[in-house]
Design an enzyme around this catalytic site. Structure first.
Site, PDB file in Angstrom:
ATOM      1  N   LYS A  71       0.355   7.731  -7.158  1.00 28.29           N
ATOM      2  CA  LYS A  71      -0.806   8.086  -7.991  1.00 28.29           C
ATOM      3  C   LYS A  71      -0.852   9.581  -8.301  1.00 28.29           C
ATOM      4  CE  LYS A  71      -3.982   4.523  -6.314  1.00 28.29           C
ATOM      5  NZ  LYS A  71      -5.347   4.219  -5.905  1.00 28.29           N
ATOM      6  N   ASP A 107      -9.992   3.943 -10.710  1.00 30.69           N
ATOM      7  CA  ASP A 107     -10.618   3.786  -9.378  1.00 30.69           C
ATOM      8  C   ASP A 107     -12.073   4.270  -9.393  1.00 30.69           C
ATOM      9  OD1 ASP A 107      -8.472   2.650  -7.998  1.00 30.69           O
ATOM     10  OD2 ASP A 107      -7.606   4.596  -7.480  1.00 30.69           O
TER      11      ASP A 107
HETATM   12  P1  NAP Z   1      -4.884   8.801   1.400  1.00 30.09           P
HETATM   13  O1  NAP Z   1      -4.798   9.590   0.151  1.00 30.09           O
HETATM   14  O2  NAP Z   1      -3.698   8.680   2.292  1.00 30.09           O
HETATM   15  O3  NAP Z   1      -6.114   9.411   2.259  1.00 30.09           O
HETATM   16  C1  NAP Z   1      -6.395   8.969   3.564  1.00 30.09           C
HETATM   17  C2  NAP Z   1      -7.717   9.553   4.034  1.00 30.09           C
HETATM   18  O4  NAP Z   1      -8.019   9.009   5.345  1.00 30.09           O
HETATM   19  C3  NAP Z   1      -7.721  11.078   4.191  1.00 30.09           C
HETATM   20  O5  NAP Z   1      -9.010  11.586   3.948  1.00 30.09           O
HETATM   21  C4  NAP Z   1      -7.335  11.236   5.678  1.00 30.09           C
HETATM   22  O6  NAP Z   1      -7.763  12.455   6.249  1.00 30.09           O
HETATM   23  C5  NAP Z   1      -8.160  10.109   6.280  1.00 30.09           C
HETATM   24  N1  NAP Z   1      -7.661   9.693   7.588  1.00 30.09           N
HETATM   25  C6  NAP Z   1      -6.533   9.002   7.857  1.00 30.09           C
HETATM   26  N2  NAP Z   1      -6.417   8.789   9.181  1.00 30.09           N
HETATM   27  C7  NAP Z   1      -7.499   9.360   9.759  1.00 30.09           C
HETATM   28  C8  NAP Z   1      -7.962   9.482  11.101  1.00 30.09           C
HETATM   29  N3  NAP Z   1      -7.296   8.946  12.123  1.00 30.09           N
HETATM   30  N4  NAP Z   1      -9.129  10.119  11.334  1.00 30.09           N
HETATM   31  C9  NAP Z   1      -9.845  10.648  10.292  1.00 30.09           C
HETATM   32  N5  NAP Z   1      -9.455  10.576   9.006  1.00 30.09           N
HETATM   33  C10 NAP Z   1      -8.304   9.945   8.735  1.00 30.09           C
HETATM   34  O7  NAP Z   1      -5.323   7.299   1.092  1.00 30.09           O
HETATM   35  P2  NAP Z   1      -6.336   6.759  -0.032  1.00 30.09           P
HETATM   36  O8  NAP Z   1      -5.592   6.144  -1.141  1.00 30.09           O
HETATM   37  O9  NAP Z   1      -7.332   7.807  -0.312  1.00 30.09           O
HETATM   38  O10 NAP Z   1      -7.019   5.542   0.751  1.00 30.09           O
HETATM   39  C11 NAP Z   1      -8.072   5.778   1.665  1.00 30.09           C
HETATM   40  C12 NAP Z   1      -8.805   4.473   1.927  1.00 30.09           C
HETATM   41  O11 NAP Z   1      -9.363   3.971   0.712  1.00 30.09           O
HETATM   42  C13 NAP Z   1      -7.905   3.368   2.489  1.00 30.09           C
HETATM   43  O12 NAP Z   1      -8.599   2.718   3.516  1.00 30.09           O
HETATM   44  C14 NAP Z   1      -7.700   2.433   1.315  1.00 30.09           C
HETATM   45  O13 NAP Z   1      -7.566   1.082   1.748  1.00 30.09           O
HETATM   46  C15 NAP Z   1      -9.001   2.598   0.539  1.00 30.09           C
HETATM   47  N6  NAP Z   1      -8.882   2.317  -0.906  1.00 30.09           N
HETATM   48  C16 NAP Z   1      -9.558   1.249  -1.413  1.00 30.09           C
HETATM   49  C17 NAP Z   1      -9.469   0.968  -2.762  1.00 30.09           C
HETATM   50  C18 NAP Z   1     -10.222  -0.222  -3.319  1.00 30.09           C
HETATM   51  O14 NAP Z   1      -9.999  -0.557  -4.487  1.00 30.09           O
HETATM   52  N7  NAP Z   1     -11.075  -0.856  -2.556  1.00 30.09           N
HETATM   53  C19 NAP Z   1      -8.716   1.781  -3.617  1.00 30.09           C
HETATM   54  C20 NAP Z   1      -8.051   2.880  -3.064  1.00 30.09           C
HETATM   55  C21 NAP Z   1      -8.125   3.131  -1.701  1.00 30.09           C
HETATM   56  P3  NAP Z   1      -6.761  13.744   6.251  1.00 30.09           P
HETATM   57  O15 NAP Z   1      -6.882  14.331   4.878  1.00 30.09           O
HETATM   58  O16 NAP Z   1      -7.299  14.600   7.318  1.00 30.09           O
HETATM   59  O17 NAP Z   1      -5.383  13.214   6.543  1.00 30.09           O
END
Ligand code: NAP
Length: 287
Positions: A71, A107
């Site tokens: 993305k 999104d």
């Molecule tokens: P991403 O870019 O990899 O971001 C991950 C996020 O989670 C970051 O803020 C990261 O913090 C945090 N994180 C990961 N492990 C952690 C931990 N142990 N403790 C605290 N914070 C933690 O991924 P993303 O695409 O944004 O996705 C994030 C979530 O959104 C996922 O659960 C995904 O399933 C969901 N999502 C849902 C949809 C939907 O359509 N429903 C669409 C997109 C995403 P740091 O920056 O500190 O690493």
């Protein structure tokens, strides 16, 4: 499903391991509308994104979705980026035309439709706390500000990742505050907030917890978890026990997909069909 040389192909590029319910949702929609279209999933390594996009164009695909980390990488690989995708810093939907590729982000609009549908909540004038500053957190926070939220708080484990979000929101009318993703920091502001959104990946695994207790939530609050599998994260359980209204990320997945469908096909997305297909693919619902 019958695929022949006349079938129009859209796809999703994901890496390295992709579990997506999107093919089920889109293929059900194509079938319901009697369209000779198919949606296919492709594993693409991030270092091959540019060549894979070129290949998709050569093979006549008309559109694509992208999952993490494509993305963000796609911003440098496309001919045109929609202004909203540029502000959000991520592309999840691509239109491939003969002479150019165009990137969009659905999104953020999917999230706004989701909270409208699940909570009958309009973001205008609301105070929103977004937990997480990755792709999803940034998209949601920026879209809330663009849609007129009174104040956006973003909490993240890595504070530096909040900076680009702060810069983007500074050009809107919304107030902004960043904070650490700790119980101490969150409990100082959460009482001011109308909507709490979990956009971290904490909750994807059984037993995952952000450490927020029921005492932090109240019945006037709405709590949305972007996670949809499991259907009820620990955050949602705790917030619900305090009387808050809760919903999971299935509706966001549905509405971002429906918007992408409409961008590719220029037809109205059959929402009920798509929702049923998603629920069957994710939860095994047969209804
Ligand atoms: P991403 O870019 O990899 O971001 C991950 C996020 O989670 C970051 O803020 C990261 O913090 C945090 N994180 C990961 N492990 C952690 C931990 N142990 N403790 C605290 N914070 C933690 O991924 P993303 O695409 O944004 O996705 C994030 C979530 O959104 C996922 O659960 C995904 O399933 C969901 N999502 C849902 C949809 C939907 O359509 N429903 C669409 C997109 C995403 P740091 O920056 O500190 O690493």
């Amino acid at each position: 499903m019958h695929i022949d040389g006349l079938t129009t192909i859209v796809g999703v590029f994901g890496a390295p391991i992709m579990h997506t319910a999107s093919p089920a949702m889109h293929n059900a929609a194509f079938e319901a509308l009697g369209m000779n279209w198919v949606y296919l999933a492709f594993h693409v390594d991030p270092q091959h994104l540019r060549t894979a996009l070129q290949g998709a164009r050569e093979m006549g695909l008309v559109g694509l979705n992208l999952t993490v980390p494509h993305k963000i990488l796609a911003l440098d690989c496309l001919d045109e980026i929609d202004p909203e995708a540029r502000k959000v810093g991520a592309v999840n939907t691509i239109v491939i035309e003969k002479d150019k590729t165009r990137g969009f982000n659905t999104d953020g609009s999917g999230f706004l439709k989701a909270v409208k549908e699940d909570f009958n909540l309009s973001i205008k004038g609301k105070r929103v706390l977004v937990l997480g500053a990755g792709g999803a957190g940034r998209g949601i926070a920026v879209k809330c500000a663009l849609d007129g939220a009174a104040k956006v708080f973003v909490a993240n484990r890595t504070l530096a990742k909040i900076e680009p979000i702060a810069r983007e929101i500074a050009s809107t009318k919304s107030e902004f505050q960043s904070l650490a993703l700790t119980v101490d920091a969150i409990q100082k502001v959460i009482h001011e907030v109308d909507l709490v959104v979990n956009a971290t990946s904490v909750g994807l695994k059984e037993g995952d917890s952000l450490g927020l207790g029921a005492e932090l939530f109240s019945p006037r609050q709405h709590v949305y978890d972007t996670i949809y599998r499991p259907a009820e994260t620990q955050l949602l359980q705790v917030a619900e026990s305090a009387g808050a209204k809760v919903a999971n990320g299935l509706s966001m997945l549905l509405h971002q997909g429906a918007r992408a469908f409409e961008i590719w096909t220029k037809r109205k997305a059959p929402l009920a069909v798509m929702r049923r297909a998603l629920r069957a693919a994710i939860y095994g619902d047969k209804s």
